[in-house]
Design an enzyme around this catalytic site. Structure first.
Site, PDB file in Angstrom:
ATOM      1  N   TYR A  74      20.242  -5.448 -12.566  1.00  0.00           N
ATOM      2  CA  TYR A  74      19.569  -4.199 -12.165  1.00  0.00           C
ATOM      3  C   TYR A  74      18.684  -3.695 -13.301  1.00  0.00           C
ATOM      4  O   TYR A  74      17.555  -3.259 -13.080  1.00  0.00           O
ATOM      5  CB  TYR A  74      20.597  -3.124 -11.784  1.00  0.00           C
ATOM      6  N   PHE A 126     -11.585   2.270  -1.983  1.00  0.00           N
ATOM      7  CA  PHE A 126     -10.675   1.340  -1.329  1.00  0.00           C
ATOM      8  C   PHE A 126      -9.668   2.180  -0.549  1.00  0.00           C
ATOM      9  O   PHE A 126      -9.267   3.254  -1.004  1.00  0.00           O
ATOM     10  CB  PHE A 126      -9.973   0.399  -2.318  1.00  0.00           C
ATOM     11  N   THR A 127      -9.272   1.671   0.619  1.00  0.00           N
ATOM     12  CA  THR A 127      -8.480   2.461   1.570  1.00  0.00           C
ATOM     13  C   THR A 127      -7.263   3.138   0.926  1.00  0.00           C
ATOM     14  O   THR A 127      -7.142   4.367   0.947  1.00  0.00           O
ATOM     15  CB  THR A 127      -8.014   1.561   2.728  1.00  0.00           C
ATOM     16  N   ASP A 217      -9.148  -0.921 -11.375  1.00  0.00           N
ATOM     17  CA  ASP A 217      -8.410  -1.549 -10.277  1.00  0.00           C
ATOM     18  C   ASP A 217      -8.573  -3.045 -10.530  1.00  0.00           C
ATOM     19  O   ASP A 217      -9.600  -3.640 -10.219  1.00  0.00           O
ATOM     20  CB  ASP A 217      -8.969  -1.137  -8.916  1.00  0.00           C
ATOM     21  N   LYS A 260      -3.012 -10.507  -4.957  1.00  0.00           N
ATOM     22  CA  LYS A 260      -4.344 -11.118  -4.843  1.00  0.00           C
ATOM     23  C   LYS A 260      -4.515 -12.131  -5.988  1.00  0.00           C
ATOM     24  O   LYS A 260      -3.980 -13.224  -5.903  1.00  0.00           O
ATOM     25  CB  LYS A 260      -5.443 -10.039  -4.873  1.00  0.00           C
ATOM     26  N   ARG A 384     -13.706  -4.209   8.570  1.00  0.00           N
ATOM     27  CA  ARG A 384     -13.971  -3.366   7.411  1.00  0.00           C
ATOM     28  C   ARG A 384     -15.230  -2.580   7.730  1.00  0.00           C
ATOM     29  O   ARG A 384     -16.336  -2.941   7.336  1.00  0.00           O
ATOM     30  CB  ARG A 384     -14.159  -4.207   6.138  1.00  0.00           C
ATOM     31  N   PHE A 451      -6.621   1.812  10.638  1.00  0.00           N
ATOM     32  CA  PHE A 451      -6.963   0.428  10.991  1.00  0.00           C
ATOM     33  C   PHE A 451      -5.736  -0.464  11.138  1.00  0.00           C
ATOM     34  O   PHE A 451      -5.760  -1.449  11.862  1.00  0.00           O
ATOM     35  CB  PHE A 451      -7.925  -0.172   9.953  1.00  0.00           C
TER      36      PHE A 451
HETATM   37  C1  PLP Z   1      -5.053  -4.797  -1.884  1.00  0.00           C
HETATM   38  C2  PLP Z   1      -5.733  -3.829  -2.734  1.00  0.00           C
HETATM   39  C3  PLP Z   1      -5.083  -2.657  -3.170  1.00  0.00           C
HETATM   40  C4  PLP Z   1      -3.714  -2.238  -2.679  1.00  0.00           C
HETATM   41  O1  PLP Z   1      -2.752  -3.139  -3.042  1.00  0.00           O
HETATM   42  P1  PLP Z   1      -1.464  -3.468  -2.140  1.00  0.00           P
HETATM   43  O2  PLP Z   1      -0.775  -4.519  -2.939  1.00  0.00           O
HETATM   44  O3  PLP Z   1      -1.959  -3.951  -0.813  1.00  0.00           O
HETATM   45  O4  PLP Z   1      -0.677  -2.224  -2.010  1.00  0.00           O
HETATM   46  C5  PLP Z   1      -5.774  -1.832  -4.032  1.00  0.00           C
HETATM   47  N1  PLP Z   1      -7.028  -2.105  -4.432  1.00  0.00           N
HETATM   48  C6  PLP Z   1      -7.678  -3.200  -4.010  1.00  0.00           C
HETATM   49  C7  PLP Z   1      -9.055  -3.464  -4.480  1.00  0.00           C
HETATM   50  C8  PLP Z   1      -7.061  -4.101  -3.144  1.00  0.00           C
HETATM   51  O5  PLP Z   1      -7.733  -5.170  -2.716  1.00  0.00           O
END
Ligand code: PLP
Length: 460
Positions: A74, A126-127, A217, A260, A384, A451
């Site tokens: 943990y 970004f969303t 980011d 990613k 998108r 979405f």
């Molecule tokens: C995917 C993404 C996020 C959010 O990350 P999650 O792992 O899906 O929560 C933030 N910024 C960008 C540019 C992304 O592509």
């Protein structure tokens, strides 16, 4: 830009996963059941899944081996320390706060930095990033260059910050109301378009002159580094790792969706240089994610992530990753399909407004096109455009962003060139029948990030 003619994958296949093929009748029923939203399709009814490159990458044998040495303590897991050392050495930030994925990091960052009424400038929204800024009482404002909004502009760094726009925001709202600038690499919503290192350095210099922090980011910062290497002459002799460090070194911290660039199925982190902010973040991570030495990840996930980060900065890996995306993109360009140019890092973006010019924006051409493509071949893509953009938080009206796109996102190390050929054939076949396609209207619209869960019906 890529000098070698072919970009054969720097790996061979060890395990295979079978795909399901469906009939036209099955797909017709499936997309109706899913409310014409590809997010609501069960994956067993999808043939080639280009919904997202998030958490969909194939891990290497070394990453799988790493899963076996997960230390599931943990507190103080050995894998946490491995991950911490790796982030410190590859990204260069001092403090690591692990989170279950990117938005976990965005939530914590927004809560510790943003006060009600603050403004957060960024290079396109970004969303999830924007939503967390808003939930913390802030407002996002876009300072990306105009070229980013033009799908046909061949400008090599369409992710760049417009320094004049940024200066205007600083002058208008004042430095006290700007907690930080949010700087995205390989800007997702612009089509995976990179920033130049020169622009990143100038942006950071302008912010720091005013005492404003810059939070990267870093979700696709390695892909961005690849473009810098090939498009920015001053950087061509540097390794991807060196370019990545140069990006990180001028910023004050980052949020990261490791799903990613870092080649894992789950994971993320917040990294910060400031000791006090890091303490605040470590305190909040226990509220939302888990103890500061796992943040929602299993020990084995952290091990796979530490190994994935090192694999992500290999030039051969990135060459075939981006080479594959460009292969699909150039095939579509040759066939006269309207796509965002230049081809971005993580996917090919169809310009749905040009693809389906007879469908009005309020009947969601991009959403419509994702459904039509699935019906044709079982290829799953994502919207998108206006559906992703949501509604204005003040007026409640639909937002219509300049770009109305369909994203074909390529998972890393998963599909072959032949899958790209089949995808291109299907898009071309839909394009040839585009006049018969009808738009969509909402039958269900959720309040947040609509979405993901919205449902639609075709308009008569
Ligand atoms: C995917 C993404 C996020 C959010 O990350 P999650 O792992 O899906 O929560 C933030 N910024 C960008 C540019 C992304 O592509």
């Amino acid at each position: 830009m890529v000098t070698r003619q072919s970009w054969a994958e720097p790996w061979k296949v060890k395990v295979v996963e079978h795909l399901t093929m469906t009939t036209h009748a099955e797909r017709k029923a499936a997309i109706a059941d899913a409310g014409y939203n590809t997010f609501l399709l069960p994956s067993r009814l999808v043939y080639i899944d280009l919904l997202t490159d998030s958490g969909t990458s194939a891990m290497s044998d070394r990453q799988w081996a790493g899963m076996m040495i997960g230390d599931e303590a943990y507190a103080g897991s050995e894998n946490y320390y491995h991950l911490e050392r790796t982030v410190q050495s590859i990204y260069g930030y001092r403090h690591l706060i692990p989170t279950h994925q990117g938005r976990g990091a965005e939530n914590i960052l927004s809560q510790i930095c943003i006060r009600k009424g603050d403004v957060v400038p960024g290079n396109m929204y970004f969303t999830t990033t924007k939503l967390h800024q808003e939930l913390a009482g802030g407002r996002f404002t876009d300072v990306i260059i105009d070229e980013a909004h033009d799908s046909e502009s061949e400008f090599p760094f369409k992710g760049n910050v417009d320094l004049n726009k940024l200066q205007r925001v600083i002058d208008e709202v004042g430095v006290d109301r700007i907690p930080y600038l949010s700087l995205e690499t390989n800007v997702n919503m612009a089509g995976g378009q990179p920033c130049s290192l020169e622009n990143i350095e100038q942006t950071c210099a302008l912010c720091h002159k005013h005492g404003i922090k810059v939070i990267l980011d870093a979700t696709r910062a390695v892909e961005n580094s690849y473009f810098i290497k090939y498009r920015e002459p001053a950087q061509q002799d540097k390794s991807l790792g060196e370019i990545l460090r140069a990006i990180c070194d001028c910023t004050d911290g980052c949020t990261m969706s490791a799903k990613k660039d870092s080649l894992v199925n789950i994971g993320g982190f917040l990294a910060l240089n400031d000791d006090e902010l890091a303490d605040q973040a470590r305190n909040l991570v226990v509220v939302y994610e888990g103890l500061q030495t796992y943040g929602g990840m299993a020990g084995r996930d952290m091990e796979a992530l530490a190994i994935g980060i090192r694999e992500s900065v290999h030039l051969d890996h990135m060459h075939s990753r981006i080479g594959q995306v460009e292969y699909l993109g150039h095939k579509l360009i040759e066939a006269g399909i309207p796509v965002v140019r230049p081809i971005g890092g993580h996917g090919v973006f169809l310009d749905a407004a040009k693809f389906l010019p007879h469908i009005q924006r309020d009947q969601f051409p991009a959403q419509t096109l994702t459904a039509a493509l699935y019906l044709d071949s079982g290829v799953r893509s994502m919207e998108r455009g206006a559906v992703s953009a949501g509604r204005d938080s003040k007026t409640g009206e639909n937002l219509f962003p300049s770009l109305e796109l369909v994203r074909l996102t390529i998972p890393r190390r998963v599909y072959t060139q032949a899958h790209m050929d089949v995808t291109a054939e299907s898009i071309i076949s839909v394009y040839n029948q585009r006049d018969q396609i009808k738009g969509l209207r909402f039958t269900y619209e959720p309040k947040y990030l609509r979405f993901f869960q919205a449902r639609f019906d075709p308009v008569d």
